[in-house]
Scaffold this motif. Structure first.
Motif, PDB file in Angstrom:
ATOM      1  N   ARG A  96       1.786  -6.560   6.050  1.00  0.00           N
ATOM      2  CA  ARG A  96       1.429  -5.177   5.803  1.00  0.00           C
ATOM      3  C   ARG A  96       1.451  -4.315   7.057  1.00  0.00           C
ATOM      4  O   ARG A  96       1.405  -3.095   6.964  1.00  0.00           O
ATOM      5  N   THR A 114       9.250   0.390   5.745  1.00  0.00           N
ATOM      6  CA  THR A 114       8.657   1.485   4.969  1.00  0.00           C
ATOM      7  C   THR A 114       8.890   1.284   3.486  1.00  0.00           C
ATOM      8  O   THR A 114       7.984   1.516   2.667  1.00  0.00           O
ATOM      9  N   ARG A 115      10.085   0.822   3.121  1.00  0.00           N
ATOM     10  CA  ARG A 115      10.377   0.560   1.705  1.00  0.00           C
ATOM     11  C   ARG A 115       9.449  -0.494   1.125  1.00  0.00           C
ATOM     12  O   ARG A 115       9.154  -0.488  -0.063  1.00  0.00           O
ATOM     13  N   ARG A 116       8.985  -1.393   1.968  1.00  0.00           N
ATOM     14  CA  ARG A 116       8.125  -2.480   1.506  1.00  0.00           C
ATOM     15  C   ARG A 116       6.640  -2.146   1.640  1.00  0.00           C
ATOM     16  O   ARG A 116       5.789  -2.995   1.409  1.00  0.00           O
ATOM     17  N   GLY A 117       6.321  -0.934   2.053  1.00  0.00           N
ATOM     18  CA  GLY A 117       4.924  -0.551   2.215  1.00  0.00           C
ATOM     19  C   GLY A 117       4.274  -1.177   3.432  1.00  0.00           C
ATOM     20  O   GLY A 117       3.077  -1.487   3.428  1.00  0.00           O
ATOM     21  N   ALA A 119       3.319  -0.809   7.459  1.00  0.00           N
ATOM     22  CA  ALA A 119       3.129   0.130   8.561  1.00  0.00           C
ATOM     23  C   ALA A 119       3.749  -0.436   9.837  1.00  0.00           C
ATOM     24  O   ALA A 119       3.677  -1.638  10.099  1.00  0.00           O
ATOM     25  N   ASN A 346       5.622   5.317  10.984  1.00  0.00           N
ATOM     26  CA  ASN A 346       5.951   5.758   9.624  1.00  0.00           C
ATOM     27  C   ASN A 346       4.677   6.172   8.868  1.00  0.00           C
ATOM     28  O   ASN A 346       4.234   5.458   7.955  1.00  0.00           O
ATOM     29  N   VAL A 349       3.682   5.816   5.069  1.00  0.00           N
ATOM     30  CA  VAL A 349       3.299   4.559   4.423  1.00  0.00           C
ATOM     31  C   VAL A 349       1.821   4.556   4.038  1.00  0.00           C
ATOM     32  O   VAL A 349       1.396   3.776   3.176  1.00  0.00           O
ATOM     33  N   ASP A 352       1.502   4.892   0.467  1.00  0.00           N
ATOM     34  CA  ASP A 352       2.088   3.854  -0.373  1.00  0.00           C
ATOM     35  C   ASP A 352       0.961   3.040  -1.015  1.00  0.00           C
ATOM     36  O   ASP A 352       0.075   2.537  -0.294  1.00  0.00           O
ATOM     37  N   PHE A 355       0.217  -0.428   0.582  1.00  0.00           N
ATOM     38  CA  PHE A 355      -0.470  -0.413   1.878  1.00  0.00           C
ATOM     39  C   PHE A 355      -1.897   0.110   1.728  1.00  0.00           C
ATOM     40  O   PHE A 355      -2.837  -0.428   2.336  1.00  0.00           O
TER      41      PHE A 355
END
Length: 365
Positions: A96, A114-117, A119, A346, A349, A352, A355
């Motif tokens: 994460r 970022t696509r995966r949440g 940071a 980012n 996030v 998101d 996250f």
């Protein structure tokens, strides 16, 4: 706070022990579920690998063994030059937060994170004093032939004549052009103020009012090239500014100008610069970064007498390296405590859900 597992990956420049000590100081409340290892402990190999990653991105590297084994379920990953590729992110399904102890994030696939949440943290200004000191040293070394005179004395020659002997400048009254005015550029300007120079700056991302408040004059790149006696590069490398100093730009410089690069090699067309130096179209250059490192034996730069070359040393001081993991962990702790972090790459996030849920769970314990 709840217990969080972390993977700490040091290297030859900052061994993993530095990360462990920083975790113990700033994040001990997250527990001691730590997997600690060195990603690349050989200094020479590290320099080669990190340079290739900076040029081509982290996807060229394989996933470190620790990220596939004992550290595969870690929620936090911290390191310096460890390549954080999309493959690594896939392998670490619980991840994460990623933190790197450097300002540049060329070794992190930020978009994939970022696509995966996930940071991404970096450390802004961690070596700003180191690089700004060095940049000014390179200006003086090239202008005053310091390295060349030293080399001559060591080889038994009392040398007094150089390629720029007729134009050796004092800094007083000269115009210094800075390309980039982030942490490092601003420090260079501040430290040069005692030399009684005029400082002009090209930075399309800097606020003009802020530049003038700092005592520098904002200008376009072409004007900076034409007016400057010494040009020092302090911009980050991106697809937009790669090769920004090429043959056309060098042609705008004064024949007495000196070009200094302690930033990224990719900002300069190295071949065009070597040709200009060979032909005497500019007076000199001082370079700490190169397209290929170590510099190849057949590089035309090695045969020139009007260039100062050093081995990518500008940001490497004991202070900058030792302090970096502490700055990173302190900033992560700032986020976990509910304060605004300084080095979150980012920030989107934070919204998101993946996250946000993880962060809430960590804070609530």
């Amino acid at each position: 706070m709840k217990t969080v597992k972390a993977l700490l990956l040091g290297d030859a420049m900052i061994p993993v022990g530095g990360f462990e000590a920083a975790w113990a100081k700033h994040l001990s409340g997250l527990g001691d579920q730590i997997v600690a290892d060195d990603w690349e402990s050989d200094w020479g190999e590290l320099q080669h690998r990190r340079l290739e990653v900076e040029k081509r991105g982290p996807e060229i590297e394989s996933v470190p063994e620790a990220a596939l084994g004992a550290g595969s379920d870690a929620e936090i990953l911290a390191g310096l030059f460890v390549p954080v590729s999309s493959t690594l992110l896939d392998a670490m399904a619980q991840l994460r937060l990623v933190g790197v102890c450097r300002a540049g994030v060329e070794n992190v696939n930020v978009e994939a994170a970022t696509r995966r949440g996930i940071a991404v943290f970096h450390v802004m200004g961690r070596n700003a004093h180191a690089v700004s000191d060095y940049a000014i040293g390179m200006m003086l070394a090239e202008a005053r032939n310091i390295a060349r005179a030293h080399q001559a004395v060591k080889s038994g020659t009392w040398r007094k004549t150089f390629s720029n002997s007729d134009i050796v400048p004092e800094l007083h009254g000269r115009t210094i052009g800075l390309v980039g005015f982030g942490h490092i550029g601003a420090l260079v300007a501040r430290k040069l103020s005692g030399f009684d120079v005029d400082i002009i700056v090209h930075d399309p991302f800097a606020d003009e009012t802020a530049l003038r408040s700092a005592g520098v004059e904002p200008v376009g790149l072409d004007e900076l090239l034409e007016r400057s006696d010494i040009i020092s590069l302090h911009a980050r490398l991106s697809d937009q500014n790669k090769g920004m100093i090429g043959a056309a730009q060098i042609a705008r410089m004064k024949p007495t100008a000196i070009l200094v690069n302690t930033a990224r090699a990719g900002l300069i067309d190295e071949g065009a610069l070597a040709a200009a130096l060979s032909d005497g179209r500019i007076a000199g250059a001082a370079l700490d970064v190169f397209e290929t490192e170590p510099i190849p034996e057949d590089s035309p730069l090695l045969g020139l007498d009007n260039v100062t070359l050093t081995t990518h040393l500008a940001g490497t001081t004991a202070d900058a390296l030792t302090n970096s993991p502490y700055l990173l962990m302190q900033d992560i702790a700032r986020l976990l405590a509910g304060d605004a972090p300084q080095g979150l790459v980012n920030p989107g996030v934070l919204d998101d859900p993946r996250f946000a849920e993880w962060l809430s769970a960590v804070r609530e314990g």
